[in-house]
Design a protein around this motif. Structure first.
Motif, PDB file in Angstrom:
ATOM      1  N   GLY A 236     -20.450 -69.405  36.310  1.00 17.72           N
ATOM      2  CA  GLY A 236     -19.829 -69.893  37.534  1.00 17.72           C
ATOM      3  C   GLY A 236     -19.906 -71.397  37.681  1.00 17.72           C
ATOM      4  N   GLU A 241     -24.236 -77.071  38.373  1.00 15.27           N
ATOM      5  CA  GLU A 241     -22.901 -77.531  38.007  1.00 15.27           C
ATOM      6  C   GLU A 241     -22.841 -78.142  36.608  1.00 15.27           C
ATOM      7  OE1 GLU A 241     -21.673 -80.106  41.199  1.00 15.27           O
ATOM      8  OE2 GLU A 241     -21.085 -78.394  42.436  1.00 15.27           O
ATOM      9  N   HIS A 244     -19.598 -76.828  34.343  1.00  4.83           N
ATOM     10  CA  HIS A 244     -18.229 -76.941  34.841  1.00  4.83           C
ATOM     11  C   HIS A 244     -17.336 -77.624  33.812  1.00  4.83           C
ATOM     12  CE1 HIS A 244     -17.628 -75.277  38.743  1.00  4.83           C
ATOM     13  NE2 HIS A 244     -18.633 -75.918  39.306  1.00  4.83           N
ATOM     14  N   SER A 248     -12.491 -74.788  35.696  1.00  2.00           N
ATOM     15  CA  SER A 248     -13.380 -74.131  36.656  1.00  2.00           C
ATOM     16  C   SER A 248     -13.571 -74.995  37.900  1.00  2.00           C
ATOM     17  CB  SER A 248     -14.734 -73.831  36.007  1.00  2.00           C
ATOM     18  OG  SER A 248     -15.397 -75.020  35.620  1.00  2.00           O
ATOM     19  N   TYR A 251     -10.557 -74.578  40.100  1.00  2.00           N
ATOM     20  CA  TYR A 251     -10.592 -73.324  40.851  1.00  2.00           C
ATOM     21  C   TYR A 251     -11.504 -73.444  42.063  1.00  2.00           C
ATOM     22  CZ  TYR A 251     -11.921 -68.597  42.154  1.00  2.00           C
ATOM     23  OH  TYR A 251     -12.190 -67.463  42.874  1.00  2.00           O
ATOM     24  N   PHE A 252     -12.700 -73.975  41.876  1.00  2.00           N
ATOM     25  CA  PHE A 252     -13.654 -74.068  42.983  1.00  2.00           C
ATOM     26  C   PHE A 252     -13.131 -74.983  44.086  1.00  2.00           C
ATOM     27  CE2 PHE A 252     -16.551 -71.988  40.180  1.00  2.00           C
ATOM     28  CZ  PHE A 252     -17.499 -71.397  40.999  1.00  2.00           C
ATOM     29  N   GLN A 253     -12.569 -76.129  43.705  1.00  2.00           N
ATOM     30  CA  GLN A 253     -12.065 -77.056  44.712  1.00  2.00           C
ATOM     31  C   GLN A 253     -10.906 -76.448  45.490  1.00  2.00           C
ATOM     32  OE1 GLN A 253     -13.011 -80.058  45.815  1.00  2.00           O
ATOM     33  NE2 GLN A 253     -14.797 -80.152  44.467  1.00  2.00           N
ATOM     34  N   PHE A 255      -9.888 -72.985  45.743  1.00  2.00           N
ATOM     35  CA  PHE A 255     -10.034 -71.693  46.398  1.00  2.00           C
ATOM     36  C   PHE A 255     -11.385 -71.473  47.072  1.00  2.00           C
ATOM     37  CE2 PHE A 255      -6.931 -71.096  42.943  1.00  2.00           C
ATOM     38  CZ  PHE A 255      -5.848 -70.695  43.692  1.00  2.00           C
ATOM     39  N   ARG A 256     -12.427 -72.142  46.611  1.00  3.64           N
ATOM     40  CA  ARG A 256     -13.733 -71.990  47.248  1.00  3.64           C
ATOM     41  C   ARG A 256     -13.949 -73.012  48.355  1.00  3.64           C
ATOM     42  NH1 ARG A 256     -17.597 -69.081  44.203  1.00  3.64           N
ATOM     43  NH2 ARG A 256     -16.504 -67.300  43.273  1.00  3.64           N
ATOM     44  N   PHE A 257     -13.546 -74.251  48.092  1.00  3.34           N
ATOM     45  CA  PHE A 257     -13.769 -75.329  49.057  1.00  3.34           C
ATOM     46  C   PHE A 257     -12.521 -75.703  49.847  1.00  3.34           C
ATOM     47  CE2 PHE A 257     -16.773 -76.716  45.477  1.00  3.34           C
ATOM     48  CZ  PHE A 257     -17.755 -75.844  45.917  1.00  3.34           C
TER      49      PHE A 257
END
Length: 291
Positions: A236, A241, A244, A248, A251-253, A255-257
């Motif tokens: 993940g 981190e 990364h 990846s 994606y985190f920036q 959909f997660r953040f």
């Protein structure tokens, strides 16, 4: 324009429409979104110009790590995936008993999805019950045991080993196809002249595999630049981190953040990086092959 002159465009039209719909226009839209501060839901978007790019380069501590990891992953893929694929192809090209079975065994991991491979290797890396640490303990190397996916200094290397096991089957098959297309006459002439095996490899096999090398290296570079699934499933992006890569992080920036603008900017960076690497390589190798 005459019907005769329009024929080439009519044949190109289906592929051109697919390219414009699936690649070109989405890329332009992503570039447009990268100029805004937007959470992906709100009807209001704040135009910030190139600020997202500036923040990534100068103010984001994860971005340099992701860039470095992508670079290391690409170099490692070209070195180990291509190198091991060639070695296996040379071995599988020999007239050995049961060689067809071994070809299938070595190629089998490639047909598995990245998530399945990640699950297998996550269990193998389990600090308490995993196969890797158990084998090290069995041969008396207890000091070499680690929490492989929990230590920032070795986590990326551990994931990369799993990725090599997963991906080496494709270049093996491509090199094997190239080897089987090489005629035997040059080898027979080399044997008559007293050439040693390593000489026939460097002066006959490698030059005659030039076209195959072009394809394999290009495919490997593209895959390494967009690597995502196995890293996401195994770590993940962690620990701390440290694993990364650009995909990846994007994606985190996004959909997660809920930083759609920043995520879009990362994707544009990835597109530019891919073009900088792939286009000169393809141009140079294609030009060289026609000399």
């Amino acid at each position: 324009m005459s019907i005769r002159a329009m024929k080439p465009w009519l044949f190109l039209m289906p592929a051109l429409l697919i390219y414009l719909t699936v690649i070109f226009f989405p890329t332009l839209h992503t570039l447009y979104l990268s100029l805004f501060n937007w959470n992906g839901v709100s009807p209001d978007r704040e135009f910030v110009g190139i600020q997202n790019y500036i923040d990534l380069v100068f103010n984001n501590s994860t971005f340099p790590t992701a860039m470095k990891n992508n670079f290391l992953w690409t170099i490692g893929s070209i070195t180990f995936v291509v190198g091991l694929g060639l070695m296996l192809a040379l071995l599988m090209n020999q007239k050995l008993k049961g060689v067809v079975i071994f070809r299938g065994i070595f190629y089998f991991p490639y047909v598995l999805s990245g998530v399945i491979v990640a699950t297998i290797w996550t269990w193998m890396y389990n600090p308490s019950h995993g196969l890797v640490n158990k084998l090290l303990e069995t041969v008396g190397l207890e000091s070499w045991t680690h929490a492989w996916l929990a230590e920032p200094k070795i986590a990326l290397a551990a994931v990369f080993v799993a990725a090599v096991w997963h991906g080496v089957g494709q270049p093996m098959v491509l090199f094997l196809a190239g080897l089987q297309m090489i005629p035997q006459d040059p080898y027979e002439a080399a044997i008559i002249d007293g050439a040693k095996p390593h000489q026939t490899f460097w002066y006959i096999t490698v030059p005659l595999l030039r076209e195959t090398f072009m394809i394999v290296v290009a495919i490997t570079m593209i895959a390494s630049l967009k690597v995502y699934d196995i890293i996401f499933a195994m770590t993940g992006g962690g620990p701390a981190e440290s694993t990364h890569v650009l995909a990846s992080m994007m994606y985190f920036q996004t959909f997660r953040f809920a930083n759609v603008g920043v995520g879009s900017a990362i994707s544009i960076f990835l597109v530019i990086l891919s073009m900088i690497i792939i286009i000169p390589y393809v141009y140079y190798t294609t030009k060289k092959s026609h000399v």
